[in-house]
Scaffold this active site. Structure first.
Site, PDB file in Angstrom:
ATOM      1  N   LYS A  68       9.374  22.980 -13.408  1.00 48.45           N
ATOM      2  CA  LYS A  68       8.484  21.847 -13.142  1.00 48.45           C
ATOM      3  C   LYS A  68       8.086  21.843 -11.660  1.00 48.45           C
ATOM      4  CE  LYS A  68       6.651  17.595 -14.067  1.00 48.45           C
ATOM      5  NZ  LYS A  68       6.670  16.352 -14.781  1.00 48.45           N
TER       6      LYS A  68
ATOM      7  N   GLU B  43      11.743  18.701 -24.652  1.00 45.23           N
ATOM      8  CA  GLU B  43      11.039  19.107 -23.421  1.00 45.23           C
ATOM      9  C   GLU B  43      11.710  20.342 -22.805  1.00 45.23           C
ATOM     10  OE1 GLU B  43       8.216  17.644 -22.557  1.00 45.23           O
ATOM     11  OE2 GLU B  43       8.303  15.620 -23.396  1.00 45.23           O
TER      12      GLU B  43
ATOM     13  N   ARG C 294      -0.978  22.735 -14.133  1.00 39.90           N
ATOM     14  CA  ARG C 294      -0.088  21.662 -14.581  1.00 39.90           C
ATOM     15  C   ARG C 294      -0.314  21.307 -16.054  1.00 39.90           C
ATOM     16  NH1 ARG C 294       2.106  16.495 -10.986  1.00 39.90           N
ATOM     17  NH2 ARG C 294       3.349  15.613 -12.644  1.00 39.90           N
TER      18      ARG C 294
ATOM     19  N   HIS D 235       1.170  13.430 -28.966  1.00 37.63           N
ATOM     20  CA  HIS D 235       0.717  12.101 -28.531  1.00 37.63           C
ATOM     21  C   HIS D 235       0.073  11.347 -29.690  1.00 37.63           C
ATOM     22  CE1 HIS D 235       0.548  13.158 -23.972  1.00 37.63           C
ATOM     23  NE2 HIS D 235       1.642  12.521 -24.282  1.00 37.63           N
TER      24      HIS D 235
ATOM     25  N   ASN E 173       1.566  20.331 -21.112  1.00 41.91           N
ATOM     26  CA  ASN E 173       1.153  19.570 -22.306  1.00 41.91           C
ATOM     27  C   ASN E 173       1.323  20.351 -23.603  1.00 41.91           C
ATOM     28  OD1 ASN E 173       0.400  17.393 -20.733  1.00 41.91           O
ATOM     29  ND2 ASN E 173      -1.621  18.281 -20.337  1.00 41.91           N
TER      30      ASN E 173
ATOM     31  N   HIS F 114       1.798  18.562 -26.879  1.00 43.42           N
ATOM     32  CA  HIS F 114       1.530  17.147 -26.638  1.00 43.42           C
ATOM     33  C   HIS F 114       0.223  16.653 -27.254  1.00 43.42           C
ATOM     34  CE1 HIS F 114       4.988  17.445 -24.094  1.00 43.42           C
ATOM     35  NE2 HIS F 114       4.862  16.220 -23.623  1.00 43.42           N
TER      36      HIS F 114
ATOM     37  N   LYS G  61       3.989  11.636 -10.915  1.00 43.12           N
ATOM     38  CA  LYS G  61       3.111  10.797 -11.746  1.00 43.12           C
ATOM     39  C   LYS G  61       3.823   9.473 -12.001  1.00 43.12           C
ATOM     40  CE  LYS G  61       0.353  14.085 -14.416  1.00 43.12           C
ATOM     41  NZ  LYS G  61       0.017  14.542 -15.781  1.00 43.12           N
TER      42      LYS G  61
ATOM     43  N   GLU H   5      -2.925  18.207 -11.470  1.00 39.20           N
ATOM     44  CA  GLU H   5      -3.351  18.690 -12.777  1.00 39.20           C
ATOM     45  C   GLU H   5      -4.812  19.129 -12.799  1.00 39.20           C
ATOM     46  OE1 GLU H   5      -1.514  16.640 -16.064  1.00 39.20           O
ATOM     47  OE2 GLU H   5      -2.910  17.536 -17.480  1.00 39.20           O
TER      48      GLU H   5
ATOM     49  N   HIS I 181       9.133   9.852 -28.161  1.00 35.46           N
ATOM     50  CA  HIS I 181       8.281  10.874 -27.566  1.00 35.46           C
ATOM     51  C   HIS I 181       8.729  12.313 -27.880  1.00 35.46           C
ATOM     52  CE1 HIS I 181       5.521  12.659 -24.665  1.00 35.46           C
ATOM     53  NE2 HIS I 181       6.547  13.339 -24.171  1.00 35.46           N
TER      54      HIS I 181
ATOM     55  N   ARG J 232       0.802  -1.241   0.000  1.00 33.97           N
ATOM     56  CA  ARG J 232       0.000   0.000   0.000  1.00 33.97           C
ATOM     57  C   ARG J 232       0.825   1.277   0.000  1.00 33.97           C
ATOM     58  NH1 ARG J 232      -3.131  -2.942   3.694  1.00 33.97           N
ATOM     59  NH2 ARG J 232      -4.891  -3.934   2.619  1.00 33.97           N
TER      60      ARG J 232
HETATM   61  N1  LIG Z   1       5.734  10.542 -15.024  1.00 31.36           N
HETATM   62  C1  LIG Z   1       5.787  11.590 -15.793  1.00 31.36           C
HETATM   63  O1  LIG Z   1       5.458  12.726 -15.385  1.00 31.36           O
HETATM   64  C2  LIG Z   1       6.261  11.434 -17.194  1.00 31.36           C
HETATM   65  C3  LIG Z   1       6.534  12.563 -17.980  1.00 31.36           C
HETATM   66  C4  LIG Z   1       7.048  12.374 -19.261  1.00 31.36           C
HETATM   67  C5  LIG Z   1       7.290  11.086 -19.726  1.00 31.36           C
HETATM   68  N2  LIG Z   1       7.003  10.011 -18.943  1.00 31.36           N
HETATM   69  C6  LIG Z   1       7.273   8.644 -19.409  1.00 31.36           C
HETATM   70  O2  LIG Z   1       8.674   8.506 -19.606  1.00 31.36           O
HETATM   71  C7  LIG Z   1       8.894   7.459 -20.535  1.00 31.36           C
HETATM   72  C8  LIG Z   1       9.989   7.863 -21.489  1.00 31.36           C
HETATM   73  O3  LIG Z   1      11.164   8.101 -20.776  1.00 31.36           O
HETATM   74  P1  LIG Z   1      12.586   8.142 -21.499  1.00 31.36           P
HETATM   75  O4  LIG Z   1      12.508   9.004 -22.681  1.00 31.36           O
HETATM   76  O5  LIG Z   1      13.583   8.431 -20.450  1.00 31.36           O
HETATM   77  O6  LIG Z   1      12.731   6.659 -22.073  1.00 31.36           O
HETATM   78  P2  LIG Z   1      13.437   5.339 -21.517  1.00 31.36           P
HETATM   79  O7  LIG Z   1      13.307   5.200 -20.069  1.00 31.36           O
HETATM   80  O8  LIG Z   1      12.973   4.238 -22.387  1.00 31.36           O
HETATM   81  O9  LIG Z   1      14.975   5.630 -21.839  1.00 31.36           O
HETATM   82  C9  LIG Z   1      15.382   5.742 -23.184  1.00 31.36           C
HETATM   83  C10 LIG Z   1      16.547   4.793 -23.495  1.00 31.36           C
HETATM   84  O10 LIG Z   1      17.738   5.360 -22.990  1.00 31.36           O
HETATM   85  C11 LIG Z   1      18.405   4.410 -22.168  1.00 31.36           C
HETATM   86  N3  LIG Z   1      19.097   5.177 -21.146  1.00 31.36           N
HETATM   87  C12 LIG Z   1      18.548   5.982 -20.205  1.00 31.36           C
HETATM   88  N4  LIG Z   1      19.514   6.618 -19.528  1.00 31.36           N
HETATM   89  C13 LIG Z   1      20.699   6.189 -20.040  1.00 31.36           C
HETATM   90  C14 LIG Z   1      22.068   6.513 -19.785  1.00 31.36           C
HETATM   91  N5  LIG Z   1      22.420   7.433 -18.887  1.00 31.36           N
HETATM   92  N6  LIG Z   1      23.015   5.863 -20.488  1.00 31.36           N
HETATM   93  C15 LIG Z   1      22.672   4.962 -21.445  1.00 31.36           C
HETATM   94  N7  LIG Z   1      21.404   4.655 -21.771  1.00 31.36           N
HETATM   95  C16 LIG Z   1      20.447   5.266 -21.076  1.00 31.36           C
HETATM   96  C17 LIG Z   1      17.331   3.492 -21.656  1.00 31.36           C
HETATM   97  O11 LIG Z   1      17.873   2.257 -21.285  1.00 31.36           O
HETATM   98  C18 LIG Z   1      16.425   3.412 -22.881  1.00 31.36           C
HETATM   99  O12 LIG Z   1      16.945   2.456 -23.780  1.00 31.36           O
HETATM  100  C19 LIG Z   1       7.563   7.173 -21.190  1.00 31.36           C
HETATM  101  O13 LIG Z   1       7.061   5.950 -20.731  1.00 31.36           O
HETATM  102  C20 LIG Z   1       6.670   8.317 -20.728  1.00 31.36           C
HETATM  103  O14 LIG Z   1       5.303   7.939 -20.615  1.00 31.36           O
HETATM  104  C21 LIG Z   1       6.508  10.166 -17.700  1.00 31.36           C
HETATM  105 ZN   LIG Z   2       6.469  15.042 -22.933  1.00 36.50          ZN
END
Ligand SMILES: NC(=O)c1ccc[n+]([C@@H]2O[C@H](COP(=O)([O-])OP(=O)(O)OC[C@H]3O[C@@H](n4cnc5c(N)ncnc54)[C@H](O)[C@@H]3O)[C@@H](O)[C@H]2O)c1
Ligand SMILES: [Zn+2]
Length: 363
Positions: free
Chosen positions: A229, A186, A243, A254, A247, A250, A144, A239, A268, A122
C-alpha cells in the site's frame, strides 16, 4: 519484534510502526515524531472501552494532555452530525493548532477522525492507531479520509496524511472473527494485484490465519500489505493511475455492499471476496488469466471462510449500482483485471453480455 515501513511522500512522509504489545510505548513514539500538547483520542464504543484508558495513560506519561471521546460503533457514525459533535469535543478539550487527533479503531473511526483532523482549524495533524485488520492493511495508510452522505458512501472527504500509523498486532486478539476474515479479503487482494509470492505464502499459511494466531505470521502479512500500500500510495497519492489497482474486486463488491450491505448481510470484505471471484472470472474471459488461477483465488477465499457467491441479488439492481459508482465513467463500470496472479491492469470497461453472463455463471 517490531518493524517500520515508510510511506515516502516528500515532506509528508510518515512511518508505519508495526509491533505487538506496544501500547505502553504509544506516547513516546508519538513524541518522537515531534507532536506535542493537547490531543483528542477518538475511539468507538468497542475500541474505546478496551484500549482507550491504556492509550490515554501512555499519552499522559509522555506529557501530552489527552482527552478520550467515544462514538457509536458502525458505519452510521461516518456522518456530518457525528463530525460536528467531534468539533465540539475538540473545542471542549482545548485542542488548538499545536495539538493533534488520535484515531483509535477500525476504518470507521480512522476515516471520520481523519476528516475531523483534515478540517478542524483548517487542518491539524493526526495519528492512526488501527485496530481492525482492514484498517491495519488498508484504510489507515494513504490519507483518504471522509464521511458518508445519505446519498452515498465517502461522498465528502479530503486527502490528509497521518503523521504516524501505529499498529499493535495484539489488538487483533479482541477483533470479532467475522471482521478479521473481512480484513483477510483485502490481504488476499494485495497478493493478486502486486505479489504472486505473497499470494503463495497466504495459501501455505491459511490454516494459521486467525485473530489469535501465530503473531510472527500475522506480522509478516500485515507488513507486506503495508509495504504494497505504501509503494502504491507513494507512486500515486491521489489516485491518478496506479492507486486504482487497489480497487480489484471492488466494482461488483461495492454494488453488493450497496444493495445488500445494510443490515449486515455482507460487510465490506465479504462483498469484496465475491467481487474478486467475479473479477477473476472476467480476467479469464478477457485478460488471459488461466482458469486454474481463477480457481486458486476462489479456493483460497473459501478456505479462509469468506463468501464467494452472493445469492438472491437481482442483476439489474447490481448493474445499476455499478453505474452510479463514483469510479464509473459515463455509466460504464471500470474493472481492474488480472492477467495472472500478481499482475493487474486498470480501466477495463466490458461488454454488457459478458458482465451479465459472468454474474449468471456464479448464481
Ligand atoms: N480511507 C481508506 O482508504 C479506506 C479504505 C478501506 C475502507 N475504508 C473505510 O473503512 C470502514 C470499514 O472499516 P472496518 O472494517 O475497520 O470497520 P469498523 O471500523 O466498523 O470496525 C468493525 C468493527 O470492529 C470493531 N473493532 C475494531 N477493532 C477492534 C478490536 N481490536 N477489538 C474489538 N473490536 C474491534 C469496531 O468497533 C466495529 O464494531 C468503511 O467505512 C470504509 O469506507 C477506508
Ligand atoms: Zn476494500
Amino acid at each position: 519484534m517490531s518493524y517500520n515501513v515508510n510511506v515516502e511522500l516528500g515532506d509528508r512522509s510518515y512511518p508505519i510502526h508495526i509491533g505487538s504489545d506496544m501500547q505502553s510505548e504509544i506516547g513516546s513514539i508519538i513524541a518522537a515524531e515531534g507532536l506535542s500538547g493537547v490531543c483528542l483520542v477518538i475511539a468507538d464504543e468497542h475500541t474505546g472501552e478496551i484500549y482507550g484508558d491504556k492509550v490515554v495513560a501512555s499519552l499522559r506519561a509522555a506529557n501530552f494532555s489527552p482527552s478520550l471521546v467515544m462514538i457509536p460503533a458502525g458505519e452510521s457514525s461516518k456522518s456530518s452530525n457525528q463530525l460536528v459533535d467531534l468539533y465540539s469535543a475538540a473545542l471542549t478539550a482545548g485542542l488548538d493548532r499545536q495539538g493533534f487527533i488520535v484515531a483509535l479503531g477500525g476504518g470507521v473511526v480512522g476515516d471520520l477522525a481523519g476528516y475531523a483532523a483534515a478540517s478542524f482549524l483548517r487542518g491539524i495533524p493526526f495519528v492512526q492507531i488501527p485496530t481492525s485488520l482492514l484498517a491495519m492493511v488498508d484504510s489507515s495508510v494513504g490519507g483518504k479520509t471522509g464521511i458518508n452522505l445519505a446519498e452515498g458512501k465517502n461522498l465528502v472527504g479530503a486527502f490528509h496524511q497521518p503523521s504516524l500509523v501505529f499498529i499493535d498486532l495484539k489488538t487483533l486478539s479482541t477483533l470479532p472473527q467475522r471482521e478479521f476474515l473481512a480484513g483477510m479479503a483485502e490481504v488476499v487482494k494485495y497478493g493478486i494485484i502486486r505479489d504472486r509470492v505473497f499470494f503463495d505464502h497466504i495459501e501455505a499459511k491459511v490454516e494459521e490465519l486467525h485473530p489469535t494466531g501465530n503473531r510472527a505470521i500475522l506480522s509478516d502479512l500485515v507488513r507486506r500489505c503495508c509495504e504494497i500500500k505504501a509503494e502504491v500510495v507513494a507512486a500515486d497519492e491521489r489516485e491518478g493511475s496506479l492507486r486504482a489497482i487497489l480497487n480489484f474486486g471492488h466494482t461488483l463488491g461495492h454494488a453488493i455492499e450497496n444493495k445488500a450491505g445494510y443490515g449486515g448481510i455482507y460487510i465490506h470484505g465479504e462483498a469484496i471476496s465475491v467481487g474478486m471471484v467475479y473479477a477473476a472470472r472476467l480476467s479469464v474471459a478477457v485478460c488471459g488469466m488461466s482458469s486454474k488461477e481463477a480457481d486458486r483465488i476462489e479456493a483460497l477465499l473459501v478456505k479462509l471462510g469468506l463468501p464467494v457467491r452472493a445469492m438472491g441479488l437481482n442483476w439489474i439492481a447490481l448493474r445499476e449500482a455499478m453505474s452510479v459508482d463514483k469510479k464509473a465513467f459515463g455509466g460504464a463500470p471500470q474493472f481492474v483485471l488480472a492477467s495472472s496472479i500478481g499482475t493487474v491492469s486498470t480501466g477495463h470497461s466490458l461488454p454488457e453480455e459478458l458482465l451479465e453472463a459472468t454474474w449468471a455463471s456464479m448464481s
